[in-house]
Design an enzyme around this catalytic site. Structure first.
Site, PDB file in Angstrom:
ATOM      1  N   GLU A  38      58.281  16.111  41.493  1.00 37.69           N
ATOM      2  CA  GLU A  38      59.355  16.336  40.532  1.00 37.69           C
ATOM      3  C   GLU A  38      60.383  17.220  41.239  1.00 37.69           C
ATOM      4  O   GLU A  38      60.015  18.262  41.793  1.00 37.69           O
ATOM      5  CB  GLU A  38      58.811  17.053  39.294  1.00 37.69           C
ATOM      6  CG  GLU A  38      59.900  17.238  38.272  1.00 37.69           C
ATOM      7  CD  GLU A  38      59.459  17.973  37.013  1.00 37.69           C
ATOM      8  OE1 GLU A  38      58.257  18.217  36.837  1.00 37.69           O
ATOM      9  OE2 GLU A  38      60.366  18.306  36.225  1.00 37.69           O
ATOM     10  N   ARG A 263      43.200  20.181  44.351  1.00 37.97           N
ATOM     11  CA  ARG A 263      44.424  20.709  44.940  1.00 37.97           C
ATOM     12  C   ARG A 263      44.093  21.794  45.955  1.00 37.97           C
ATOM     13  O   ARG A 263      43.000  22.356  45.960  1.00 37.97           O
ATOM     14  CB  ARG A 263      45.367  21.219  43.867  1.00 37.97           C
ATOM     15  CG  ARG A 263      44.828  22.377  43.054  1.00 37.97           C
ATOM     16  CD  ARG A 263      45.642  22.595  41.777  1.00 37.97           C
ATOM     17  NE  ARG A 263      46.989  23.031  42.055  1.00 37.97           N
ATOM     18  CZ  ARG A 263      48.085  22.386  41.617  1.00 37.97           C
ATOM     19  NH1 ARG A 263      47.975  21.292  40.919  1.00 37.97           N
ATOM     20  NH2 ARG A 263      49.278  22.852  41.887  1.00 37.97           N
ATOM     21  N   LYS A 273      55.219  26.076  41.626  1.00 34.84           N
ATOM     22  CA  LYS A 273      56.662  26.094  41.790  1.00 34.84           C
ATOM     23  C   LYS A 273      57.308  27.079  40.823  1.00 34.84           C
ATOM     24  O   LYS A 273      58.310  27.702  41.141  1.00 34.84           O
ATOM     25  CB  LYS A 273      57.219  24.686  41.569  1.00 34.84           C
ATOM     26  CG  LYS A 273      57.006  23.785  42.776  1.00 34.84           C
ATOM     27  CD  LYS A 273      57.755  22.491  42.641  1.00 34.84           C
ATOM     28  CE  LYS A 273      56.952  21.504  41.834  1.00 34.84           C
ATOM     29  NZ  LYS A 273      57.537  20.159  41.821  1.00 34.84           N
TER      30      LYS A 273
HETATM   31  P1  ATP Z   1      53.400  22.992  40.373  1.00 35.48           P
HETATM   32  O1  ATP Z   1      52.645  22.627  39.139  1.00 35.48           O
HETATM   33  O2  ATP Z   1      52.621  23.771  41.365  1.00 35.48           O
HETATM   34  O3  ATP Z   1      54.738  23.593  40.122  1.00 35.48           O
HETATM   35  P2  ATP Z   1      53.426  20.169  40.651  1.00 35.48           P
HETATM   36  O4  ATP Z   1      52.057  19.795  40.987  1.00 35.48           O
HETATM   37  O5  ATP Z   1      53.837  19.951  39.253  1.00 35.48           O
HETATM   38  O6  ATP Z   1      53.710  21.643  41.129  1.00 35.48           O
HETATM   39  P3  ATP Z   1      54.856  17.911  41.637  1.00 35.48           P
HETATM   40  O7  ATP Z   1      56.232  17.852  42.130  1.00 35.48           O
HETATM   41  O8  ATP Z   1      54.529  17.213  40.379  1.00 35.48           O
HETATM   42  O9  ATP Z   1      54.479  19.451  41.557  1.00 35.48           O
HETATM   43  O10 ATP Z   1      53.842  17.489  42.786  1.00 35.48           O
HETATM   44  C1  ATP Z   1      53.948  16.301  43.518  1.00 35.48           C
HETATM   45  C2  ATP Z   1      52.582  15.908  44.000  1.00 35.48           C
HETATM   46  O11 ATP Z   1      52.017  16.954  44.776  1.00 35.48           O
HETATM   47  C3  ATP Z   1      51.638  15.651  42.838  1.00 35.48           C
HETATM   48  O12 ATP Z   1      50.966  14.444  43.088  1.00 35.48           O
HETATM   49  C4  ATP Z   1      50.716  16.832  42.866  1.00 35.48           C
HETATM   50  O13 ATP Z   1      49.451  16.459  42.409  1.00 35.48           O
HETATM   51  C5  ATP Z   1      50.709  17.222  44.336  1.00 35.48           C
HETATM   52  N1  ATP Z   1      50.411  18.647  44.475  1.00 35.48           N
HETATM   53  C6  ATP Z   1      51.057  19.674  43.903  1.00 35.48           C
HETATM   54  N2  ATP Z   1      50.464  20.836  44.212  1.00 35.48           N
HETATM   55  C7  ATP Z   1      49.411  20.549  45.016  1.00 35.48           C
HETATM   56  C8  ATP Z   1      48.404  21.328  45.677  1.00 35.48           C
HETATM   57  N3  ATP Z   1      48.355  22.641  45.562  1.00 35.48           N
HETATM   58  N4  ATP Z   1      47.483  20.671  46.428  1.00 35.48           N
HETATM   59  C9  ATP Z   1      47.535  19.345  46.552  1.00 35.48           C
HETATM   60  N5  ATP Z   1      48.447  18.552  45.963  1.00 35.48           N
HETATM   61  C10 ATP Z   1      49.384  19.138  45.196  1.00 35.48           C
HETATM   62 MG    MG Z   2      53.673  17.931  38.394  1.00 35.50          MG
END
Ligand code: ATP
Ligand code: MG
Length: 566
Positions: A38, A263, A273
């Site tokens: 996102e 994760r 984020k």
């Molecule tokens: P956050 O919740 O930490 O702000 P997010 O997971 O919502 O971040 P996205 O932009 O939706 O952020 O993430 C894109 C992809 O990266 C998704 O498929 C998510 O599962 C993966 N991802 C995000 N954080 C991690 C992590 N710590 N380890 C592995 N994959 C991750």
């Molecule tokens: Mg997300």
């Protein structure tokens, strides 16, 4: 040779699924994955794990991986984030070719699918407020209550949905919800919201839409439209999978397989984020690319190489159990890579002047220095030597304790690539601090060896006073003082664990003249000190370096200690 079975057990569980699907021809030989960020922040090292997994699988199994922006939430998304994400995934070394997609490009199609569900009697317009919707939802132990709007006629729902889209209703006044089961044990299945009303401009679609799809509704459809085969996501989406499946099954459309993995969490690091944005907005770090940030752009500016990050992602593997990885492992992968690839130079962080009394005044000679002992092809360079030099302040002690073998009054040491020198005199300033050393050198030791075979116990790095360049050097430590930044006292938050000493700036460092040509972001090993990278803040005549890492490999130490115990 490995048997087929052995080969498969070496694969992680996701790669095993992909390999099996290829064998059974489940997807007609296709492997299509995606990385779906996102655009509401910069990518971090956790994303790198997901990126390397998705792009890695595509590369290894002859498939392809899409970069898809899941841009369904206009209030938090910006073009700046889109641009940074594109730059960061490329920098990590992956390429999506022509397969760059945006969820917002499918808004029209998603709406048509929503109409289909309404027509099937599987979705309805609900007038409950957000607060009421929460209350009606029930809890893990109590079933929810059906919305009083649940049984509207299909005609009324279709008409209201069109009017929602046309902008007739204010924000939050209505939603479109899936009609599933308000008593379902999985709360995600209790008539989840599919669309909400938000009158906000979108960074791509502008004012065209005032209803926006929720994640669960949008995500499966994005996967479906792009004919993804394996939709890999993190564990917190495991109990969203029934909903992912329900939407696609009810529509009777192409249906990818969702697979969840754990994760990445790292010690001394926050990885959401939302929190990283907080650090930026509250000025607790410089910006998203502050070298202390766990963002890809922060690591890049700090001097990490993409190879090191990819190797780290490989080493941590993929599984289904949440755990926290020691940041020392990441630093170990970094050092392994930089040791092989970064040219050596000499720099003095806290300079102490040395005058070689018996060296001819005005003479400068060029000595040969090895660029990288790990890489003979890297060759040699010239470093200037003259009567006045700088050495590291901490390499001299007036009254050395037993185990201090570096320079001291009356003692002889080697200056790397140069000569043996002996300290003959110590000059102090008005405050009684050491201001300057006087030494003599032995011309017969040119290059660093004595023809009579005499030994010295230490070798120091140094720079020529006249020819060296001034530099600023920024030293970094962990951004948080605790392994787990969430380990806080009652009523405090993660920010109370910020390390007040995470940045130390040294402004009067001296570096050898060959660095005048060093390009922004180029990486160097400062002999005996660590790995350093040229910061983009550098300008003509003003060099700025970031310390990427010290030379001390705590991970290798931990490993050795473990082996000894075995
Ligand atoms: P956050 O919740 O930490 O702000 P997010 O997971 O919502 O971040 P996205 O932009 O939706 O952020 O993430 C894109 C992809 O990266 C998704 O498929 C998510 O599962 C993966 N991802 C995000 N954080 C991690 C992590 N710590 N380890 C592995 N994959 C991750
Ligand atoms: Mg997300």
């Amino acid at each position: 040779m490995l048997s087929k079975k052995d080969e498969n057990t070496r694969l992680d569980f996701i790669r095993q699924i992909v390999a099996e699907d290829l064998k059974t021809n489940k997807w007609n030989g296709r492997v299509v994955t995606r990385f779906p960020p996102e655009p509401n922040g910069y990518l971090h090292i956790g994303h790198a794990k997901s990126i390397c997994l998705n792009f890695g699988i595509a590369a290894e199994f002859g498939g392809r991986c899409h970069l898809r922006f899941d841009d369904t939430n206009p209030e938090k998304e910006e073009q700046e984030y889109v641009d940074s994400i594109i730059e960061d995934v490329h920098w990590l070394g992956w390429d999506w070719g022509e397969h760059l997609y945006y969820g917002s490009d499918y808004f029209e199609q998603m709406f048509e699918y929503a109409v289909r569900l309404v027509e099937k009697g599987k979705a309805y317009v609900c007038d409950l407020t957000a607060e009421q919707t929460r209350q009606y939802r029930g809890t893990l132990t109590e079933p929810g209550t059906e919305s009083p709007f649940r049984n509207r006629s299909i005609e009324e729902n279709l008409e209201l949905l069109e009017r929602m889209r046309a902008g007739e209703f204010p924000d939050g006044s209505r939603t479109l919800r899936a009609k599933i089961d308000m008593a379902h044990p999985n709360l995600n299945m209790r008539d989840p919201v599919m669309y909400r009303i938000v009158h906000a401009a979108h960074h791509r679609t502008g004012e065209k839409w005032c209803i926006y799809p929720m994640y669960d509704w949008a995500h499966g459809l994005e996967d479906c439209v792009e004919r993804i085969t394996h939709s890999v996501c993190t564990l917190e989406f495991e109990n969203h999978r029934p909903l992912y499946d329900w939407f696609l099954d009810e529509l009777g459309v192409y249906h990818p397989q969702q697979i969840e993995f754990a994760r990445l969490n790292l010690t001394y690091t926050v990885m959401s984020k939302r929190r990283l944005l907080q650090l930026v907005q509250e000025g607790l770090v410089g910006d998203w690319d502050d070298p202390r940030m766990p963002t890809i752009s922060g690591f890049r500016r700090r001097g990490y190489s993409p190879e090191a990050i990819r190797e780290f992602c490989k080493r941590i593997g993929v599984n289904k159990f949440n755990s926290t990885v020691d940041i020392a492992l990441l630093e170990h992968c970094l050092r392994e890579n930089l040791n092989k690839t970064s040219p050596r130079v000499m720099a003095v962080l806290r300079p102490l002047k040395v005058v070689i009394d018996n060296y001819p005044e005005g003479q400068v000679e060029e000595l040969d220095a090895v660029n990288n002992p790990e890489d003979p092809a890297a060759g040699t360079r010239k470093v200037p030597f003259s009567r006045e030099l700088y050495i590291e302040r901490e390499d001299f002690m007036e009254e050395p304790p037993k185990k201090f073998f570096r320079l001291a009054p009356g003692r002889e040491v080697r200056l790397r690539y140069a000569y043996f020198v002996t300290c003959t005199d110590v000059v102090k300033d008005a405050k009684g601090e050491v201001a300057e050393l006087h030494c003599t050198y032995d011309p017969a030791t040119r290059g660093g060896d004595a023809p009579d075979g005499r030994k010295v116990k230490s070798t120091l790095h140094w720079v020529c006073a006249e020819r060296s360049l001034e530099a600023e050097v920024r030293l970094y430590d962990h951004l948080f003082t605790k392994e787990n930044p969430d380990d806080v006292a009652e009523g405090m938050d993660f920010k109370s664990n910020l390390n007040p000493n995470s940045l130390e700036v040294l402004t009067s460092c001296k570096v050898e003249p060959s660095l005048a040509e060093a390009k922004p972001l180029s990486r160097h090993q400062f002999e005996r000190l660590g790995y350093f990278c040229v910061d983009p803040d550098s300008s003509e005549g003003r060099l700025v370096f970031n310390r990427t890492a010290t030379l001390r490999d705590t991970w290798a130490k931990i490993q050795k200690a473990q082996e000894r115990r075995k």
